[in-house]
Structures are given as C-alpha cells and as structure tokens.
Design a protein around this motif. Structure first.
Motif, PDB file in Angstrom:
ATOM      1  N   THR A  37       0.861  -1.190   0.000  1.00  0.00           N
ATOM      2  CA  THR A  37       0.000   0.000   0.000  1.00  0.00           C
ATOM      3  C   THR A  37       0.896   1.239   0.000  1.00  0.00           C
ATOM      4  O   THR A  37       2.068   1.147  -0.318  1.00  0.00           O
ATOM      5  N   SER A  39       1.858   5.231  -1.396  1.00  0.00           N
ATOM      6  CA  SER A  39       1.800   5.909  -2.698  1.00  0.00           C
ATOM      7  C   SER A  39       2.556   5.159  -3.793  1.00  0.00           C
ATOM      8  O   SER A  39       2.181   5.211  -4.969  1.00  0.00           O
ATOM      9  N   THR A  40       3.643   4.483  -3.410  1.00  0.00           N
ATOM     10  CA  THR A  40       4.578   3.937  -4.401  1.00  0.00           C
ATOM     11  C   THR A  40       3.952   2.971  -5.402  1.00  0.00           C
ATOM     12  O   THR A  40       4.210   3.098  -6.606  1.00  0.00           O
ATOM     13  N   ASP A  66       0.730  -5.514   5.022  1.00  0.00           N
ATOM     14  CA  ASP A  66       0.620  -5.015   6.388  1.00  0.00           C
ATOM     15  C   ASP A  66      -0.711  -4.310   6.628  1.00  0.00           C
ATOM     16  O   ASP A  66      -1.486  -4.086   5.693  1.00  0.00           O
ATOM     17  N   GLY A 131       7.336  -1.262  -1.499  1.00  0.00           N
ATOM     18  CA  GLY A 131       7.852   0.099  -1.441  1.00  0.00           C
ATOM     19  C   GLY A 131       8.958   0.101  -0.406  1.00  0.00           C
ATOM     20  O   GLY A 131       9.291  -0.939   0.164  1.00  0.00           O
ATOM     21  N   HIS A 137      12.534   0.859   5.922  1.00  0.00           N
ATOM     22  CA  HIS A 137      11.658  -0.297   6.180  1.00  0.00           C
ATOM     23  C   HIS A 137      11.075  -0.857   4.884  1.00  0.00           C
ATOM     24  O   HIS A 137      10.876  -0.129   3.915  1.00  0.00           O
ATOM     25  N   GLY A 139       7.676  -3.616   3.982  1.00  0.00           N
ATOM     26  CA  GLY A 139       6.518  -3.917   4.827  1.00  0.00           C
ATOM     27  C   GLY A 139       6.564  -2.836   5.905  1.00  0.00           C
ATOM     28  O   GLY A 139       6.968  -1.700   5.648  1.00  0.00           O
ATOM     29  N   ARG A 166       0.243  12.281   6.179  1.00  0.00           N
ATOM     30  CA  ARG A 166      -0.490  12.908   5.063  1.00  0.00           C
ATOM     31  C   ARG A 166      -1.819  12.220   4.777  1.00  0.00           C
ATOM     32  O   ARG A 166      -2.683  12.794   4.128  1.00  0.00           O
ATOM     33  N   LYS A 201      13.717   9.099  -1.246  1.00  0.00           N
ATOM     34  CA  LYS A 201      13.965   7.661  -1.091  1.00  0.00           C
ATOM     35  C   LYS A 201      15.403   7.275  -1.460  1.00  0.00           C
ATOM     36  O   LYS A 201      15.791   6.111  -1.338  1.00  0.00           O
TER      37      LYS A 201
HETATM   38  C1  F6R Z   1       3.021  -0.368   2.733  1.00  0.00           C
HETATM   39  C2  F6R Z   1       4.380  -0.745   3.098  1.00  0.00           C
HETATM   40  C3  F6R Z   1       5.434   0.279   3.328  1.00  0.00           C
HETATM   41  C4  F6R Z   1       5.479   1.343   2.244  1.00  0.00           C
HETATM   42  C5  F6R Z   1       6.515   2.393   2.602  1.00  0.00           C
HETATM   43  C6  F6R Z   1       6.608   3.480   1.555  1.00  0.00           C
HETATM   44  O1  F6R Z   1       2.229  -1.539   2.555  1.00  0.00           O
HETATM   45  O2  F6R Z   1       4.616  -1.892   3.250  1.00  0.00           O
HETATM   46  O3  F6R Z   1       6.683  -0.367   3.384  1.00  0.00           O
HETATM   47  O4  F6R Z   1       5.773   0.745   1.018  1.00  0.00           O
HETATM   48  O5  F6R Z   1       6.175   2.971   3.826  1.00  0.00           O
HETATM   49  O6  F6R Z   1       5.421   4.221   1.553  1.00  0.00           O
HETATM   50  P1  F6R Z   1       5.072   5.184   0.331  1.00  0.00           P
HETATM   51  O7  F6R Z   1       4.913   4.311  -0.844  1.00  0.00           O
HETATM   52  O8  F6R Z   1       3.752   5.826   0.712  1.00  0.00           O
HETATM   53  O9  F6R Z   1       6.187   6.131   0.214  1.00  0.00           O
END
Ligand code: F6R
Length: 259
Positions: A37, A39-40, A66, A131, A137, A139, A166, A201
């Motif tokens: 989940t 944004s990525t 998660d 992501g 991290h 997950g 956000r 990132k």
């Molecule tokens: C979400 C997850 C997290 C996100 C990470 C990046 O299921 O496992 O590891 O991938 O927090 O979040 P974003 O994509 O919103 O930058």
C-alpha cells in the motif's frame, strides 16, 4: 544482486511491472500476488487497469503486506479499505481471494500466525510488490527487525508515522502499531519487485541495494534474495554508486531473460 532498472518516471515503472504481472497471470491464472500500500505502488495498480482489461482474473489471489493495528477496518485509510479501493474493485478481483492482515485487537496475538498459515496454504507468494520507507523499512519492518521475522505486531517509528501523517488529519491520528509480514515472510516470495520514486527515497534505496546487509536498514534484506527487481526513477537512483552499470546491463539484456 538485485537487477536495478532506472526508469524515466512512475508511469514507466507502472507499465513495466504491470506487464510482468500480466505475463505471470497468463502463465498461472491462480497466481498469488503480494500487494503493498502507500503511494509507491499506485502507478502499477493504475497500469494494471488497462493491461488486465479483458483478462480473466477470477482466480488471482493476493496477500497485502501489512495493516494498522486498532484502526477500524472500515476506516478509509485502513489498508483493508485501501486495497479494496485501489486494487480489488478497479481490477475486478474476487474479494474472497484477497487477504489483508487482521489488525483488529480481538485475538491480535494469533493474527500473525493465521496469516502465515494462509500464505503457506496458498503455496506462497509468486510476485511481491514492495515500497521502501525513508528509514529503510519494507513492509512495516522498522530498523532492527530480524531477517528471520514472520508476520507479527510491530511499533511504527516516529519517522514512519510522520511520513504517513499525510493520510490522516494529524500525526496523532496515525496508529502507533501495525501487523506486518516479517522480513523472513517477504524473502520467501519467489520474485521481489521493489519500487521507489523521488529524492527522499535515494538514501534508503542506496542502502538497500549497495549498502551493508544489516537489520538497521531492513530493505537491505533484498540482497539475500535470488530474484529481485528494483525499479526506480532518476531522483531515487541519485545516490547509487553503480547507476551507470545498471543502465548498461539493462539496456544490453536479451529479451528472453525477462525481468
Ligand atoms: C506499505 C508498506 C510500506 C510502504 C513504505 C513506503 O504496505 O509496506 O513499506 O511501502 O512505507 O510508503 P510510500 O509508498 O507511501 O512512500
């Protein structure tokens, strides 16, 4: 070593991985997808809408990485709601074949074990979308997570809660706990696809791909996996020492190899 693919933008990343997922479903109509989940992964889900139009996805199964603990599953930002809204409904997947870890407090001590059993009963995950957090991290395995960890309850770092604020009225509304597949669970998937976009990132990506393998940067666990594809844009690639080598290797790759 992970294969690193540097793409011009998010849409190109989405198209590349949507193609890979479509090929997987064509080979294996009951493929097991691992869903992230945040944004990525959104460009992948967006690209899948057109790529899977007309494809029979009725047997596709999926497991989310998660979920927040203690958040009402009907809350619009629960990962159950996000997966339903962004993936299951637009792609026409069968909701009964899609699982998200159970973050409800009642029986929470067993939910991790139950989730592991469900993944095992499905025969494991074929392709896991990941992501990466700004703290490294994957997950919700925050720094210090064991590489052998399985699905369990974790405490989110303040940095992760600030990053995810956000999606909520304020940081105080972001849950403090989550239930997440462990690094050991993620490493059991047959193909890992890690996506990252933007300069924020870049440090986490460089650490995960080229840094020391360390629990202090959980994303570095991908270096232990035999089949990893890292798909990033130029800003996210900006701290990689060997970016030119990755570009050259991908450009010269024979088509039969696939991703
Ligand atoms: C979400 C997850 C997290 C996100 C990470 C990046 O299921 O496992 O590891 O991938 O927090 O979040 P974003 O994509 O919103 O930058």
């Amino acid at each position: 070593m992970a294969e690193v693919v540097i793409v011009p933008d998010r849409a190109a990343a989405g198209a590349l991985i949507a193609e890979e997922i479509a090929a997987l479903i064509a080979r294996r109509p009951d493929a097991v997808l691992g869903l992230a989940t945040g944004s990525t992964p959104l460009p992948v889900y967006e690209a899948l809408r057109s790529r899977l139009a007309g494809v029979d996805v009725s047997r596709v199964r999926a497991f989310a990485l998660d979920e927040y603990v203690g958040l009402d599953p009907a809350h619009p930002e629960s990962y159950r709601s996000v997966i339903a809204r962004e993936v299951v409904e637009p792609l026409g997947l069968d909701p009964d074949r899609i699982r998200v870890p159970d973050g409800t407090l009642d029986g929470i001590e067993h939910h991790g074990e139950d989730y592991e059993a469900a993944i095992a009963a499905a025969g494991g995950v074929d392709l896991q979308i990941l992501g990466i957090g700004t703290d490294g991290h994957i997950g919700f395995n925050e720094p210090g997570s064991s590489f052998a960890s399985r699905t369990r309850v974790k405490t989110l770092t303040r940095q992760t809660r600030a990053d995810n604020a956000r999606f909520f009225p304020s940081i105080d509304d972001v849950p403090r706990h989550c239930i997440t597949q462990g690094l050991g669970t993620i490493l059991d998937a047959r193909h890992l696809v890690l996506l990252a976009f933007g300069e924020r990132k870049a440090a986490a990506v460089a650490g995960a791909v080229e840094g020391a393998v360390t629990a202090s940067l959980p994303g570095s666990a991908i270096q232990l996996h035999p089949h990893v594809t890292v798909v990033i844009d130029e800003p996210a690639a900006s701290r990689l020492a060997h970016a030119d080598y990755y570009r050259e290797a991908f450009a010269g790759k024979p088509e039969w190899q696939g991703l």
